[in-house]
Write an enzyme that holds these catalytic residues in place. Structure first.
Site, mmCIF file in Angstrom:
data_model
loop_
_atom_site.group_PDB
_atom_site.id
_atom_site.type_symbol
_atom_site.label_atom_id
_atom_site.label_comp_id
_atom_site.label_asym_id
_atom_site.label_seq_id
_atom_site.Cartn_x
_atom_site.Cartn_y
_atom_site.Cartn_z
ATOM 1 N N ASP A 1 0.819 -1.217 0.000
ATOM 2 C CA ASP A 1 0.000 0.000 0.000
ATOM 3 C C ASP A 1 0.850 1.262 0.000
ATOM 4 O O ASP A 1 0.640 2.181 -0.790
ATOM 5 C CB ASP A 1 -0.932 0.025 1.220
ATOM 6 C CG ASP A 1 -2.135 -0.879 1.054
ATOM 7 O OD1 ASP A 1 -2.307 -1.459 -0.034
ATOM 8 O OD2 ASP A 1 -2.918 -1.010 2.022
ATOM 9 N N ASP B 1 0.351 -0.580 5.655
ATOM 10 C CA ASP B 1 -0.857 -1.153 5.058
ATOM 11 C C ASP B 1 -2.069 -0.528 5.747
ATOM 12 O O ASP B 1 -2.122 -0.438 6.983
ATOM 13 C CB ASP B 1 -0.872 -2.670 5.247
ATOM 14 C CG ASP B 1 -1.719 -3.373 4.204
ATOM 15 O OD1 ASP B 1 -1.225 -3.600 3.097
ATOM 16 O OD2 ASP B 1 -2.902 -3.682 4.490
#
Length: 234
Positions: free
Chosen positions: A124, A137
């Protein structure tokens, strides 16, 4: 939350910049969630201003410049003969005291045939702070109705049951392999800072909703040998 954080400038949004607020409003409107702008915007600022490490003043997402962060980093690396029982053994032998002692057992119960081929995924957020690289994340899981659902002990339990622990170790392995090819003076202990999981629904609580771990060198190197060389490496 991921779409929102991928679309805004962290340094501007944490200072309540109107352009960033409008970006959030547009994203919510696209998903027919415009009525929640006040709540979401407040949470976005809380996330960006939350101390990631209380011992390091100013270590917040909101302080990150664009040049120090990369969204949706794709990775691919070779793996040979990877099997759940052997991975569980590695975590059991090399995992530090911060690792949930129940995780290796749970990992060992996974059912899949030994895998050869390539591991591919997306991180991410990868960011750099004071020369170290961190994985992050985003998690929007609703773990419960109040602050008690986002305590460190509760977060660690979720990391185990949802196999997020395995996920961030794979991500760290990918980063380890990547930096080893990119940095001439690469050293895992020097350059890898760790992995953050931000449970955004818990950030407004006193317990913060932030999980952090820095996988130890022996574990990552053991995983690297297993993934790259296969069972013969042992």
């Amino acid at each position: 939350p991921k779409e929102i954080f991928e679309s805004i400038d962290f340094t501007q949004a944490c200072a309540a910049n109107e352009i960033s607020r409008q970006t959030v409003a547009d994203i919510l409107a696209k998903h027919s969630l415009g009525d929640y702008l006040g709540t979401v915007w407040s949470n976005v600022q809380a996330v960006l201003n939350a101390p990631l490490d209380g011992s390091l003043p100013g270590f917040t997402l909101g302080a990150l410049e664009k040049c120090d962060r990369m969204m949706e980093l794709e990775f691919t690396f070779h793996m040979a003969g990877v099997a759940a029982p052997r991975m569980a053994e590695i975590f059991r032998e090399q995992g530090g005291p911060e690792l949930d002692p129940h995780f290796p057992e749970r990992l060992g119960r996974l059912q899949f045939n030994p895998r050869d081929g390539f591991m591919r995924g997306f991180i991410d957020l990868l960011f750099r702070h004071e020369g170290r690289y961190y994985i992050l994340d985003w998690k929007s899981n609703r773990l419960g109705p109040d602050d008690a659902a986002y305590t460190p002990a509760r977060l660690q339990g979720v990391m185990t049951t949802e196999f997020y622990t395995l996920q961030y170790h794979v991500y760290t392995l990918a980063l380890h392999l990547h930096l080893g090819q990119r940095l001439l003076d690469y050293d895992l202990d020097k350059h890898i800072g760790g992995a953050f999981y931000i449970f955004t629904r818990g950030i407004d609580s006193d317990t913060r909703g932030i999980f952090f771990d820095r996988p130890n060198r022996a574990l990552i190197e053991a995983l690297a040998a297993e993934f790259q060389l296969g069972p013969q490496a042992t």
